[in-house]
Design an enzyme around this catalytic site. Structure first.
Site, PDB file in Angstrom:
ATOM      1  N   SER A 140       0.850  -1.194   0.000  1.00 27.84           N
ATOM      2  CA  SER A 140       0.000   0.000   0.000  1.00 27.84           C
ATOM      3  C   SER A 140       0.880   1.237   0.000  1.00 27.84           C
ATOM      4  O   SER A 140       1.976   1.225   0.586  1.00 27.84           O
ATOM      5  CB  SER A 140      -0.904   0.016   1.238  1.00 27.84           C
ATOM      6  N   TYR A 154      -1.550  -0.102  10.339  1.00 26.59           N
ATOM      7  CA  TYR A 154      -1.683  -0.602   8.971  1.00 26.59           C
ATOM      8  C   TYR A 154      -0.503  -0.158   8.111  1.00 26.59           C
ATOM      9  O   TYR A 154       0.109  -0.957   7.402  1.00 26.59           O
ATOM     10  CB  TYR A 154      -2.990  -0.096   8.364  1.00 26.59           C
TER      11      TYR A 154
END
Length: 245
Positions: A140, A154
């Site tokens: 990501s 995250y």
């Protein structure tokens, strides 16, 4: 991209980006096994799309946050395929919470799946994957860009797998195995739809003014899996429409 005769595993391949990658690989000529955590119906749909291309497809239920289950699934998938050329780590979870809430459980869950699952799966695949093979991790842009509060854990998991990819590219380079990480920005999926709760915040910074599509990420994965990417390894490639520039 020509993937004719290649044998691929896509973890978390029942829906979203993982399903798009599995379908694209099959369209390009690969046999594909997917893993899934619990959505049997979605997994069956993806397998049906794979076999509709004339390629071999299968789904194996496995929790990527359970290292033993992840290793067993990789071995079972390679057995079903009769070998392994391409491994895509797509399975992942995202939970957003502030450090002020002491999110210890969220830390453990996300690192177990997003990092532990990738580590266990790659370790299992290392002895199975053919020389000249491909390992692709779906990371990501949050590995290096965090536009909203609550995403520290995250983002840390995605930074961790990017670091693992760089190390594994060194470890496996002598065998011609290419290891890369794809780092999507906002992608229109059922977990983060383009008209969902985060869209009002995430869309304005995107230079192209729209969410990406799973098929666009799949196209990049197909390129990295192909012979066209033969001199790319250890790379982290953003696919975010200019979100993080």
């Amino acid at each position: 991209m020509d993937l004719t005769g290649k044998k691929a595993i896509v973890t978390g391949g029942s829906r979203g980006i993982g399903a798009a990658i599995a379908k694209r690989f099959a369209e390009d000529g690969a046999d594909v096994v997917i893993t899934f955590a619990g959505n049997q119906e979605a997994a069956d749909r993806t397998v049906a799309a794979i076999t509709a291309t004339g390629r071999k497809g299968q789904a194996i239920k496995a929790d990527s946050g359970d290292a033993a289950a992840q290793r067993a699934a990789i071995h079972a998938a390679a057995d079903a395929l009769g070998g392994l050329d391409i491994l895509v780590h797509n399975a992942g979870i995202a939970e957003f919470s502030s450090i002020e809430t002491d999110p210890a459980d969220a830390f453990t869950r996300q690192f177990d799946v997003n990092v532990g699952g990738v580590f266990a799966g790659t370790a299992a695949a290392a002895s199975l994957i053919a020389d000249g093979g491909r390992i692709i991790v779906i990371g990501s842009v949050n590995a290096h860009s965090m536009p909203i509060p609550g995403g520290a854990i995250y983002g840390a998991t995605k930074a961790a797998v990017a670091a693992l990819v760089r190390g594994w590219a060194r470890d496996l380079g002598a065998r011609g195995i290419l290891v890369n990480v794809i780092q999507p920005g906002p992608i229109d999926t059922d977990l983060n739809p383009a008209d969902g709760a985060f869209a009002a915040v995430l869309t304005p910074p995107i230079a192209l003014g729209r969410y990406g599509r799973s098929e666009e990420v799949a196209a990049l994965a197909a390129f990295l899996a192909s012979d066209e990417a033969s001199f790319i390894t250890g790379a982290a490639i953003d696919i975010d429409g200019g979100f993080s520039i």
